[in-house]
Motif scaffolding. Sequence first.
Motif, PDB file in Angstrom:
ATOM      1  N   UNK B  77     -50.941 -14.930 -81.606  1.00 52.77           N
ATOM      2  CA  UNK B  77     -50.430 -14.115 -80.502  1.00 52.77           C
ATOM      3  C   UNK B  77     -49.005 -13.642 -80.750  1.00 52.77           C
ATOM      4  N   UNK B  78     -48.136 -14.553 -81.244  1.00 56.96           N
ATOM      5  CA  UNK B  78     -46.733 -14.201 -81.477  1.00 56.96           C
ATOM      6  C   UNK B  78     -46.448 -14.048 -82.970  1.00 56.96           C
ATOM      7  N   UNK B  79     -47.486 -14.026 -83.820  1.00 58.86           N
ATOM      8  CA  UNK B  79     -47.268 -13.926 -85.262  1.00 58.86           C
ATOM      9  C   UNK B  79     -46.985 -15.282 -85.886  1.00 58.86           C
ATOM     10  N   UNK B  80     -46.619 -15.277 -87.176  1.00 56.53           N
ATOM     11  CA  UNK B  80     -46.301 -16.523 -87.857  1.00 56.53           C
ATOM     12  C   UNK B  80     -44.918 -16.425 -88.477  1.00 56.53           C
ATOM     13  N   UNK B  81     -44.331 -17.579 -88.800  1.00 59.55           N
ATOM     14  CA  UNK B  81     -42.958 -17.586 -89.314  1.00 59.55           C
ATOM     15  C   UNK B  81     -42.928 -17.734 -90.834  1.00 59.55           C
TER      16      UNK B  81
END
Lengths: 318, 297
Positions: B77-81
């Motif tokens: 949902x918020x992407x990955x780091x």
Amino acid sequence: MLRYILKRLLLIIPIIVGSIILVFTIMYFCPGDPATMILGAEATEEQIYELREKMGLNDPYIVRLGRTLWSYARLDLGTSYVTGRPLTEELALRIPNTLRLSLIGIVIGLLIGIPLGVTSAVHHDEPIDYIGMLIALVGISMPGFWFAMLMVTLFAVKLRWLPPFGVGGIRYWILPILSSCLGGFAGNARQARSSMLDVLTSDYVVMARAKGLPEKEVIWKHALPNAMLPIVMMIGGAMAMSIGGGMIIETVFAIPGVGFFLADSISNRDYIAIQSCVVVIGMVFTLMMLVTDLMMAAIDPRIKDQFSSRKRKKAKKV
Amino acid sequence: MTEEKTIGIGVSEAPAKKQSQFLAVLKRLSRRPTAVVGGALFLVIVFCAIFGDLIAPYNYNQINMREVYETPSLRHLFGTDQLGRDIFSRMLVGAKYTLSIGIGSQIIALTGGLIVGSCAGFFGQTVDNIIMRILDVIQSIPGMIMNIVLAAVLGLGLTPCILAMGIGGISGTSRMVRGNILKIRKSEFVDAATSINCSTPRIIAKHVLPNILSPIIISVTGGIGGGIMGASGLSYLGLGVQPPHPEWGAMLSGGKDVIQTYPHVCLMPGLVIAVTMLSINLMGDGLRDALDPKLKK
């Protein structure tokens, strides 16, 4: 008025001395040993002891406090453990940048915030009020440095309109000042609106309207001057926010100011530099607070009256 | 006989009155849509803080080098780091760190502030003078700078961060408590309590504090937000909670080096902090209006 200014100026001295003692005491309990830091991990215990003795770190608390106060009194802030340069010079170079950032930020925050708050209060419960307060609410809800980072990404990296960091001409200052006035402007707008709403329901405003004054005159001549007192009182808090937040913003934009230097000193564990930075920031802040206090006295004669001499008070009563 | 009767009436009436006042405030609060939205949002965040580990779609520490810096999508949902960890899961788990900084620091600030502020406000004169001059000195250093120095002295991690924010907040809370106590110290019911020989601590705890509850509630609500905001600033400077822990401020500053290439790593945590602050501010504004004695009638 002159008497009041003099008294307030004299009252500042114990506060500054007190803040030096406070900062010194906090740093005194700081873990970590400057001597070990300067000599590195391989130094022998004798070497460390010798250096500690030379730097006066083995002396008792009260002796070191006295020495610190005496050297500050001679405007000597000490020497950095890391760079070995005198801190008075280092900070004198950096203060103008910090002052420019925070002062311009505060003034712009006032110039935009107060009119926005007054407009919102005058148009209470109308769309313009909702929009204004929504902007202010978003403004106080965003971390300033995050906003700064977003602005850099948008205006400096994507659009290439403005330089992303550093100091130079006016173009370099636009983004830092915009991000540093964000919190102050939003806070001022909210405060201006609520104190204006209080005043607008008061009897003298009703009276002014009843005698048929034009609405503009009612608001700018009768309501706003009375609403100014809580607003000016609030400026102190806005300034503290602007200086504290400005420190992080200096780090975002790599502006060589006191805040950036403080952040650097913290990561270098340069305790004497941290101490000097905090003392200098405290002094600047105290002077700014003095200015707001004087402004309050200029607006509200009751405050000035507390400081007038007893003789005059008696004379007034008679 | 008469004495028994008065006591009986007092006991039966007191709780009922308290309840109705609490309900009245809630009722006024529920009439303001902004306050309801803010409160609901804040409850959602509190829910995440408590059950974050259970509802997170991925393990918050699962490193996946094949999915590094993925932009937000339905899978993430918020992407990955930078290590391919799911940011949404990390934020859910991290909510408890961030909220405990906000709430924990306020507990410390309030406890300290109540003690110092009521001493200054109630004893007055010399005690008041000494305490106020000390507070003047402490407040000559801007709050954020004070927090930074305290965090630098106390060290890194969650507990030092809570302590730094809490101790830094004591001076402001004390001033607020003192100001409000001074306002009602002169009122008749305090004189009445003194006249029937109540002890000073009892007067403070039973008669004075309940009457300054509304400003305290308002200040604590604002303070929780301030704590969260301040902690994110500390994290940005490398103080406070350290990167492997998914505290929001630490995640935000973890993304600052790649903000130009992968802005979502920094954008998402900042957005969540801003939304949290928005919910707290909305709630605080609603409470301020609901608790305002002018509007009671």
